[in-house]
Design a protein around this motif. Sequence first.
Motif, PDB file in Angstrom:
ATOM      1  N   GLY A 299     -25.257  10.954 -75.142  1.00 57.39           N
ATOM      2  CA  GLY A 299     -25.946  11.624 -76.460  1.00 57.39           C
ATOM      3  C   GLY A 299     -24.603  12.779 -77.051  1.00 57.39           C
ATOM      4  N   HIS A 300     -25.032  13.491 -78.010  1.00 58.68           N
ATOM      5  CA  HIS A 300     -24.127  14.539 -78.658  1.00 58.68           C
ATOM      6  C   HIS A 300     -25.211  15.638 -78.898  1.00 58.68           C
ATOM      7  N   VAL A 301     -24.531  16.839 -78.548  1.00 58.07           N
ATOM      8  CA  VAL A 301     -25.541  18.294 -79.104  1.00 58.07           C
ATOM      9  C   VAL A 301     -24.267  19.003 -79.784  1.00 58.07           C
ATOM     10  N   TRP A 302     -24.784  19.099 -81.117  1.00 54.21           N
ATOM     11  CA  TRP A 302     -24.179  19.904 -82.071  1.00 54.21           C
ATOM     12  C   TRP A 302     -24.603  21.349 -82.208  1.00 54.21           C
ATOM     13  N   THR A 303     -23.735  22.257 -81.888  1.00 46.59           N
ATOM     14  CA  THR A 303     -24.232  23.674 -82.217  1.00 46.59           C
ATOM     15  C   THR A 303     -23.658  24.250 -83.425  1.00 46.59           C
ATOM     16  N   ALA A 304     -24.560  25.097 -83.904  1.00 41.65           N
ATOM     17  CA  ALA A 304     -24.505  25.624 -85.446  1.00 41.65           C
ATOM     18  C   ALA A 304     -24.658  27.042 -85.064  1.00 41.65           C
ATOM     19  N   VAL A 305     -23.790  28.135 -85.344  1.00 41.65           N
ATOM     20  CA  VAL A 305     -23.783  29.557 -85.205  1.00 41.65           C
ATOM     21  C   VAL A 305     -23.555  30.240 -86.396  1.00 41.65           C
ATOM     22  N   GLY A 306     -24.649  31.050 -86.960  1.00 47.11           N
ATOM     23  CA  GLY A 306     -24.310  31.801 -88.197  1.00 47.11           C
ATOM     24  C   GLY A 306     -25.509  32.794 -88.409  1.00 47.11           C
ATOM     25  N   ASP A 317     -25.872   9.560 -82.323  1.00 42.13           N
ATOM     26  CA  ASP A 317     -24.454   9.128 -82.926  1.00 42.13           C
ATOM     27  C   ASP A 317     -23.800  10.358 -83.359  1.00 42.13           C
ATOM     28  N   LYS A 318     -22.550  10.671 -82.618  1.00 35.91           N
ATOM     29  CA  LYS A 318     -21.991  11.717 -82.989  1.00 35.91           C
ATOM     30  C   LYS A 318     -21.435  11.964 -84.362  1.00 35.91           C
ATOM     31  N   THR A 319     -21.018  10.846 -84.912  1.00 35.49           N
ATOM     32  CA  THR A 319     -20.512  10.914 -86.441  1.00 35.49           C
ATOM     33  C   THR A 319     -21.735  11.191 -87.299  1.00 35.49           C
ATOM     34  N   ALA A 320     -22.767  10.514 -87.200  1.00 36.85           N
ATOM     35  CA  ALA A 320     -24.115  10.559 -87.929  1.00 36.85           C
ATOM     36  C   ALA A 320     -24.454  11.926 -88.011  1.00 36.85           C
TER      37      ALA A 320
END
Length: 566
Positions: A299-306, A317-320
């Motif tokens: 699986g994939h973990v996307w991290t958003a910092v802001g 799914d990484k691209t999705a």
Amino acid sequence: MNPSGVQVRPDASDLKALRALCVSMIRDERMDDALDLVIGLLGELRNQNDTLQVRLKSALRRLYGRRSEKLSAEQLELFERVLGESLAPTATETPAATDPSDAPADDPTTPGEPAATPPPAKPTRPNAGRSGMPEGLPRTITRKSVDPARRDCAQCGGIMTSFGVETSWQVEFVPGRFVVEVTECEKVACPRCRDTVVTAPAPAKVIPGGQPGPGVLARMIVDKAEDHLPLERQQRRMAREGWTVPTTTLEGWWTSALDLLQGLHAPLLEEALSAALPQIDATGLPVLDRDHPRGLRRGHVWTAVGGRAVAFVYTADKTAGLTELLVQRCEAQTCASSERVFVVVCDGEASFPNVSAKEGLRIVLVNCNMHARRYFERALQGGDVRAALPMRIYKSLYAVERRATEEGVPLGERTRRRQVESVPLLEELRQWVLQIAPTVPPSSPLGKALRYVQTRWLSLTVFTIDGSIPLDTGEVERQIRRVAMGRATWVFSGSDAGATRMMLAASLCATCRKLGIDPWRYLRAVFTAIANGLTARQLADHWTPWAWAQKQAQQPNAQETLAVAS
């Protein structure tokens, strides 16, 4: 010769065929062709060997060595000496100029001039040595008296009297305690109307009918998401502390607690993506899958910092997952302002421009110079001393940023310094890349570094036009490292739903860390409010970590607000 008459070059590993071809060329008096063939094959083998050497050194470094990419000034000078080039420090570089991964350098003196006054002694670090007695810890004081046999004076034989004490202290650990809070609810009944009974209301519980209080649930989440302690290890520790609970029961509590907090994930993600300059990065996460041949899938973990938030998002799914984040980024920014061009700080992965083009998103990508520098560092560690020059340039670029940060200059001044000091350094790097690129094999470590910089040059240099744009993705890299550390401890997630819950817990703890608040105190307050009737809407609107921190700042001397937010 093949049937078409074209000479086919044998594979370098087929020595017999290669020898036969060279002999044939020599007999045909084609000495130059034979030499070119041998030299070409040797060059390919050399490039392959260089690449394998770099991969081997990287693997050994990950296994046995240190992870830091620090290169001291002495190391750079050694590489430059081997290279045979004289690279004088640029005007923007200070003697102690280092990027976040470089060590201080000595101040060079001009030949022929008298040495300057010796530099001042290095100031002592604030935390060096033994610090004072901790103020926030409870104390136990034990008084030890002098043995009566030693109270007689050795000089005159008189009895000595007390005049003070000499204090010695140490910090000791006492195992934590679980407390059973027993509430006796009074029951009343009418002596004449025996069927009428009234009982005082019992205290509210986070999990109806459950044993754990708000503090226990908060501790479970912080232990696993912040300190990477799996539930099985927590169970053993709880048993040592006097409370034995089956691991399956802890898993049920974990699931129920995070399901109650689901309403907080959307505000965290919205806060991070609606920031002016959000940073986005991804890492892998193994997930159990019985239908997969290996029993695990990636699986994939996307991290958003802001802004005030850190949000981890799990996607199968990484691209999705990236598409969803970028689309949400544009929607969030459109709601916040009328801007139609959006900025995203990210690494140089090809998925970002591909998704942006596919979805028709007008996104300006700010790529990470730390990643570009890493490619040159790998080439340098692999033995290619030509990479010393870009390492020196990046050292100076980070020195500009460090001085601006230490001096606390406003964004306008930082922009001016970048234009005056950083732009010439980047131009020097660009000219060097254009000059050396034709002579470097593309498959070599240095060739990969050059290609990385050339294909992303505009995204790597866009930071020079605005002082608010970061030089690299260091902040999101530091946050995503926490996931990697936890992944090494709890190994995998049991399902997609389990991974989603884990990322919610990690998001809350990381946001608390970013805001400088105690995640346990925050989560305990949230669970207490939920037990008292907090709705999902109220949770999302009034109980985000920054909203809770603001309440605490407004009531510094009051107890934590545990009632339902109005």
